[in-house]
Write a protein that holds these residues in place. Structure first.
Motif, PDB file in Angstrom:
ATOM      1  N   ALA A  93     -19.604 -13.878  -6.199  1.00  0.00           N
ATOM      2  CA  ALA A  93     -19.046 -12.427  -6.217  1.00  0.00           C
ATOM      3  C   ALA A  93     -18.710 -12.091  -4.617  1.00  0.00           C
ATOM      4  O   ALA A  93     -17.651 -11.299  -4.520  1.00  0.00           O
ATOM      5  N   ILE A  94     -19.191 -12.603  -3.535  1.00  0.00           N
ATOM      6  CA  ILE A  94     -18.832 -12.381  -2.369  1.00  0.00           C
ATOM      7  C   ILE A  94     -17.407 -12.887  -2.007  1.00  0.00           C
ATOM      8  O   ILE A  94     -16.554 -12.266  -1.398  1.00  0.00           O
ATOM      9  N   ALA A  95     -17.247 -14.169  -2.363  1.00  0.00           N
ATOM     10  CA  ALA A  95     -15.991 -14.760  -2.309  1.00  0.00           C
ATOM     11  C   ALA A  95     -14.772 -14.223  -2.845  1.00  0.00           C
ATOM     12  O   ALA A  95     -13.876 -13.673  -2.589  1.00  0.00           O
ATOM     13  N   TYR A  96     -15.278 -13.878  -4.089  1.00  0.00           N
ATOM     14  CA  TYR A  96     -13.926 -13.050  -5.023  1.00  0.00           C
ATOM     15  C   TYR A  96     -13.812 -11.754  -4.559  1.00  0.00           C
ATOM     16  O   TYR A  96     -12.931 -11.069  -4.499  1.00  0.00           O
ATOM     17  N   SER A  97     -14.833 -10.827  -3.932  1.00  0.00           N
ATOM     18  CA  SER A  97     -14.864  -9.641  -3.400  1.00  0.00           C
ATOM     19  C   SER A  97     -13.880  -9.583  -2.189  1.00  0.00           C
ATOM     20  O   SER A  97     -13.147  -8.828  -1.962  1.00  0.00           O
ATOM     21  N   ALA A  98     -13.934 -10.697  -1.543  1.00  0.00           N
ATOM     22  CA  ALA A  98     -12.821 -11.044  -0.326  1.00  0.00           C
ATOM     23  C   ALA A  98     -11.334 -10.918  -0.890  1.00  0.00           C
ATOM     24  O   ALA A  98     -10.479 -10.131  -0.285  1.00  0.00           O
ATOM     25  N   LEU A  99     -11.251 -11.501  -1.970  1.00  0.00           N
ATOM     26  CA  LEU A  99      -9.720 -11.668  -2.394  1.00  0.00           C
ATOM     27  C   LEU A  99      -9.419 -10.214  -2.845  1.00  0.00           C
ATOM     28  O   LEU A  99      -8.561  -9.797  -2.834  1.00  0.00           O
ATOM     29  N   ALA A 100     -10.390  -9.514  -3.705  1.00  0.00           N
ATOM     30  CA  ALA A 100     -10.041  -8.175  -4.303  1.00  0.00           C
ATOM     31  C   ALA A 100      -9.793  -7.181  -3.147  1.00  0.00           C
ATOM     32  O   ALA A 100      -8.982  -6.425  -3.572  1.00  0.00           O
ATOM     33  N   ILE A 101     -10.739  -7.280  -2.111  1.00  0.00           N
ATOM     34  CA  ILE A 101     -10.417  -6.323  -0.881  1.00  0.00           C
ATOM     35  C   ILE A 101      -8.894  -6.762  -0.556  1.00  0.00           C
ATOM     36  O   ILE A 101      -7.976  -5.606  -0.319  1.00  0.00           O
ATOM     37  N   ALA A 102      -8.661  -7.770  -0.355  1.00  0.00           N
ATOM     38  CA  ALA A 102      -7.138  -8.304   0.072  1.00  0.00           C
ATOM     39  C   ALA A 102      -6.152  -7.531  -0.813  1.00  0.00           C
ATOM     40  O   ALA A 102      -5.060  -7.003  -0.545  1.00  0.00           O
ATOM     41  N   PHE A 103      -6.343  -7.580  -2.281  1.00  0.00           N
ATOM     42  CA  PHE A 103      -5.181  -7.290  -3.160  1.00  0.00           C
ATOM     43  C   PHE A 103      -5.220  -5.810  -3.058  1.00  0.00           C
ATOM     44  O   PHE A 103      -4.081  -5.449  -3.162  1.00  0.00           O
ATOM     45  N   ILE A 104      -6.255  -5.267  -3.123  1.00  0.00           N
ATOM     46  CA  ILE A 104      -6.374  -3.418  -3.333  1.00  0.00           C
ATOM     47  C   ILE A 104      -5.774  -3.145  -2.025  1.00  0.00           C
ATOM     48  O   ILE A 104      -5.135  -1.862  -2.080  1.00  0.00           O
ATOM     49  N   SER A 105      -6.074  -3.613  -1.115  1.00  0.00           N
ATOM     50  CA  SER A 105      -5.540  -3.127   0.288  1.00  0.00           C
ATOM     51  C   SER A 105      -4.200  -2.608   0.291  1.00  0.00           C
ATOM     52  O   SER A 105      -3.602  -2.077   1.000  1.00  0.00           O
ATOM     53  N   PHE A 106      -3.312  -3.676  -0.648  1.00  0.00           N
ATOM     54  CA  PHE A 106      -1.838  -3.062  -0.460  1.00  0.00           C
ATOM     55  C   PHE A 106      -1.587  -2.082  -1.426  1.00  0.00           C
ATOM     56  O   PHE A 106      -0.521  -1.699  -1.431  1.00  0.00           O
ATOM     57  N   LEU A 107      -2.524  -1.360  -2.017  1.00  0.00           N
ATOM     58  CA  LEU A 107      -2.257  -0.044  -2.934  1.00  0.00           C
ATOM     59  C   LEU A 107      -2.634   0.930  -2.369  1.00  0.00           C
ATOM     60  O   LEU A 107      -2.515   1.942  -3.280  1.00  0.00           O
ATOM     61  N   VAL A 108      -3.316   1.128  -1.350  1.00  0.00           N
ATOM     62  CA  VAL A 108      -3.987   2.452  -0.888  1.00  0.00           C
ATOM     63  C   VAL A 108      -3.335   3.176   0.263  1.00  0.00           C
ATOM     64  O   VAL A 108      -4.016   4.002   0.785  1.00  0.00           O
ATOM     65  N   TRP A 109      -2.230   2.607   0.804  1.00  0.00           N
ATOM     66  CA  TRP A 109      -1.747   3.125   1.977  1.00  0.00           C
ATOM     67  C   TRP A 109      -1.287   4.650   2.028  1.00  0.00           C
ATOM     68  O   TRP A 109      -1.318   5.374   3.199  1.00  0.00           O
ATOM     69  N   GLY A 110      -0.901   5.244   0.914  1.00  0.00           N
ATOM     70  CA  GLY A 110      -0.963   6.687   0.780  1.00  0.00           C
ATOM     71  C   GLY A 110      -1.937   7.672   1.293  1.00  0.00           C
ATOM     72  O   GLY A 110      -1.610   8.607   1.323  1.00  0.00           O
ATOM     73  N   HIS A 111      -3.207   7.153   1.356  1.00  0.00           N
ATOM     74  CA  HIS A 111      -4.043   8.093   1.563  1.00  0.00           C
ATOM     75  C   HIS A 111      -4.251   8.303   2.937  1.00  0.00           C
ATOM     76  O   HIS A 111      -4.757   9.346   3.367  1.00  0.00           O
ATOM     77  N   HIS A 112      -3.168   7.780   3.897  1.00  0.00           N
ATOM     78  CA  HIS A 112      -3.061   8.302   5.227  1.00  0.00           C
ATOM     79  C   HIS A 112      -2.171   9.266   5.323  1.00  0.00           C
ATOM     80  O   HIS A 112      -1.868   9.859   6.500  1.00  0.00           O
ATOM     81  N   MET A 113      -1.540   9.921   4.363  1.00  0.00           N
ATOM     82  CA  MET A 113      -0.398  10.758   4.230  1.00  0.00           C
ATOM     83  C   MET A 113      -0.577  11.864   3.343  1.00  0.00           C
ATOM     84  O   MET A 113       0.365  12.365   2.794  1.00  0.00           O
ATOM     85  N   PHE A 114      -1.918  12.288   3.146  1.00  0.00           N
ATOM     86  CA  PHE A 114      -2.036  13.223   1.984  1.00  0.00           C
ATOM     87  C   PHE A 114      -1.526  14.516   2.619  1.00  0.00           C
ATOM     88  O   PHE A 114      -1.171  15.372   1.731  1.00  0.00           O
ATOM     89  N   VAL A 115      -1.291  14.617   3.846  1.00  0.00           N
ATOM     90  CA  VAL A 115      -0.942  15.957   4.383  1.00  0.00           C
ATOM     91  C   VAL A 115       0.502  16.031   4.660  1.00  0.00           C
ATOM     92  O   VAL A 115       1.133  16.899   5.593  1.00  0.00           O
ATOM     93  N   SER A 116       1.034  14.712   4.521  1.00  0.00           N
ATOM     94  CA  SER A 116       2.568  14.688   5.131  1.00  0.00           C
ATOM     95  C   SER A 116       3.672  15.338   3.970  1.00  0.00           C
ATOM     96  O   SER A 116       4.582  15.292   4.280  1.00  0.00           O
ATOM     97  N   GLY A 117       3.064  15.849   2.886  1.00  0.00           N
ATOM     98  CA  GLY A 117       3.975  16.532   1.921  1.00  0.00           C
ATOM     99  C   GLY A 117       4.286  15.728   0.798  1.00  0.00           C
ATOM    100  O   GLY A 117       5.073  16.000   0.032  1.00  0.00           O
ATOM    101  N   MET A 118       3.352  14.849   0.527  1.00  0.00           N
ATOM    102  CA  MET A 118       3.570  13.827  -0.776  1.00  0.00           C
ATOM    103  C   MET A 118       3.326  14.775  -1.936  1.00  0.00           C
ATOM    104  O   MET A 118       2.529  15.844  -1.835  1.00  0.00           O
ATOM    105  N   SER A 119       3.711  14.663  -3.144  1.00  0.00           N
ATOM    106  CA  SER A 119       3.576  15.126  -4.418  1.00  0.00           C
ATOM    107  C   SER A 119       1.733  15.113  -4.595  1.00  0.00           C
ATOM    108  O   SER A 119       1.241  14.203  -4.196  1.00  0.00           O
ATOM    109  N   THR A 120       1.441  16.076  -5.514  1.00  0.00           N
ATOM    110  CA  THR A 120      -0.018  16.134  -5.686  1.00  0.00           C
ATOM    111  C   THR A 120      -0.243  14.868  -6.623  1.00  0.00           C
ATOM    112  O   THR A 120      -1.560  14.253  -6.445  1.00  0.00           O
ATOM    113  N   VAL A 121       0.688  14.736  -7.473  1.00  0.00           N
ATOM    114  CA  VAL A 121       0.374  13.567  -8.413  1.00  0.00           C
ATOM    115  C   VAL A 121       0.438  12.295  -7.763  1.00  0.00           C
ATOM    116  O   VAL A 121      -0.670  11.510  -7.684  1.00  0.00           O
TER     117      VAL A 121
END
Length: 538
Positions: A284-312
């Motif tokens: 579980a620890i080993a695969y969670s490291a790979l899971a974190i690496a994969f998910i990390s590429f999908l979440v950059w937009g949360h740094h830009m919530f107030v930049s004017g991006m759409s609500t969706v």
């Protein structure tokens, strides 16, 4: 430590035998290259820390202080750039990774030793270029947001080129590690017999290879805009400043896990050794490291919530951000489960490992506020974010680095640390860290914006508390480094395996010979079989 009878004679210096600048500068030995990375990154950690002390002194008073507002902006830009790009990102992967990946998998060196040496000197060259930019220093903050970074007269192009070079070094190092882990494992070391530090470094290297080119290209586009007037990010030239933010955070959010995953790997090594129990939930620890690496590429937009991006788009990024908590929670649960009913030894590496867990839980929980759309709008760009970031990176990554340095110090130097001084330093560090950074959550909640040189007087008391905490933290770090320096010369000789650990690096001499092992070991089991009958720690 309990075993000192089998100490290696002082005359046996292993890979440290050959002396002189030329012997170090041209070495192909992964251990020496790791040591050079370690000294380089730790030096800039201290330099970046000095800038932080000056910043905290300035913030003790709400109005104009002993440095101008422009100088303050330059100082926090230098502090951020040094700490992020030259210290935190390469500190564990390039230093401890270089030193211990071959030892942990039973190899004599990395797959491409010459490329490894080239990566180090490319890193040093990049640092020199970065310091060249100080002739006309930047005040943009370490994020280099456009369009200001495209228009300022500061040496943005020079600094960007320096960071491009350090990024190239990171890519080459990551590629070297991936090939090494695939091709050079000892006979019998299957994927599920690999130490968890190797799994963490494998996931880290994948992020480095895939994400770092994005920031490199972004810096090239920024340089092209400044040098040739091509409009990529400046609206006046037909560009889009949000495009810079998308590029920057597409790299910079995954790179947060480049910082934290190696530290998690260290914690996974330290806890079973000092709890004298098999690691709970290895896969579980080993695969969670790979899971974190994969998910990390999908979440950059949360740094830009107030930049004017759409609500969706905001809702989607918020939803994806919470997925990161799942593999992270899996790791924390398994570490705590490993501690449960363990025979816990509170030596200095374990103290730092437990500190990592404590701080990272706070950093992770406060990150949930920033991942949620509503609360992020309230605390965006406030000191709440500064507190969260430092609990995650300094309270997490750097405490993990300190755990690794105390754990592997006997192996790297052939000497034992003074445990009393190590624990005294830890006490100052944990008290100073929390007094420095916890008030920032309150400041941010009350509305104190980050990066401001001046502020309303009602925030002064908490700023004073934070500054006093930074003095305590500085004392602790000074004691720790003095202990390192003293014990490198005068510490008691270390035996091969002072912690009675089962991973391969402890099955060779301290310090190891240039070729690591007399004969390449054959692996027959996993490295976490602690707690068996006859274990001296039971």
């Amino acid at each position: 430590m309990t075993e000192r009878a089998a100490a290696v004679p002082l005359a046996d210096r292993g890979y440290l035998t050959e002396r002189g600048f030329r012997a170090w500068a041209t070495t192909l030995d992964h251990k020496r290259i790791g040591v050079m990375y370690l000294f380089t990154t730790l030096f800039f950690f201290l330099v970046g820390g000095l800038f932080a002390i000056v910043i905290r002194l300035k913030l003790m008073t709400p109005g104009p202080g002993f440095i101008s507002d422009h100088t303050y902006n330059v100082f926090f830009t230098i502090h951020g750039a040094l700490m992020i790009f030259i210290f935190v990102i390469p500190a564990i992967p390039s230093s401890l990774g270089n030193f211990f990946i071959p030892l942990l998998i039973g190899a004599r060196d990395v797959a491409f030793p010459r490329l490894n040496l080239f990566s180090y000197w490319l890193f040093v060259a990049g640092i020199c270029v970065v310091f060249g930019s100080l002739l006309n220093p930047m005040d943009t903050g370490w994020t280099f947001y456009a369009p200001y970074s495209t228009r300022t007269a500061a040496a943005v192009t020079v600094l960007a080129f320096g960071l491009f070079m350090t990024g190239m070094s990171t890519i080459l190092t990551g590629l070297n590690f991936v090939v090494t882990i695939h091709k050079l494992r000892a006979p019998g070391m299957t994927w599920y017999r690999m130490p968890l530090f190797i799994w963490a470094m494998y996931a880290t290297s994948i992020i480095n290879v895939l994400a770092t080119p994005v920031i490199g290209i972004t810096f090239l586009l920024l340089a092209a805009e400044r040098l040739f007037g091509i409009g990529f990010f400046d609206p006046a030239k037909g560009g889009d400043p949000l495009l810079f933010q998308h590029f920057f955070w597409f790299y910079s959010h995954p790179v947060v896990y480049v910082m934290i995953l190696p530290a998690m790997g260290i914690i996974s090594e330290v806890i079973p050794v000092f709890a004298r129990k098999p690691i709970f939930g290895y896969k579980a620890i080993a695969y969670s490291a790979l899971a974190i690496a994969f998910i990390s590429f999908l979440v950059w937009g949360h740094h830009m919530f107030v930049s004017g991006m759409s609500t969706v788009a905001g809702v989607i990024f918020s939803f994806l951000t919470f997925f990161v908590a799942v593999p992270t929670g899996i790791k924390i649960f398994n570490w705590i489960a490993t501690l449960y009913k363990g025979s816990i030894h509170l030596d200095s590496p374990m103290l730092y490992a437990l500190t990592f867990i404590f701080h990272f839980i706070i950093g992770g929980l406060t990150g949930m506020f920033l991942g949620a759309l509503g609360t992020d709008v309230h605390v965006h760009d406030t000191y709440f974010l500064v507190g969260h970031f430092h609990y995650t990176i300094m309270g997490g990554t750097i405490m993990g680095l300190f755990a690794g340095l105390h754990y592997w110090f006997p192996k790297m130097t052939g000497r034992l640390l003074d445990e009393l001084r190590a624990k005294l330093a830890w006490l100052f560090i944990i008290v100073g860290f929390n007094v420095t950074f916890f008030p920032m959550f309150i400041l941010g909640y009350l509305g104190m914006p980050r990066r401001y040189a001046e502020y309303p007087p009602r925030f002064q008391t908490l700023h004073i508390v934070s500054t006093v905490g930074s003095w305590v933290l500085t004392i602790g770090i000074a004691i720790m480094f003095l202990n390192f320096l003293r014990c490198m010369r005068k510490g008691q000789p270390a035996p091969a395996n002072p912690w009675r650990a089962l991973t391969l690096e402890w099955q060779t001499a301290s310090p190891p010979a240039t070729d690591n092992f007399e004969t390449i070991p054959t692996v027959t089991t996993w490295p976490y079989g602690y707690g068996k009958k006859g274990d001296a720690g039971e």
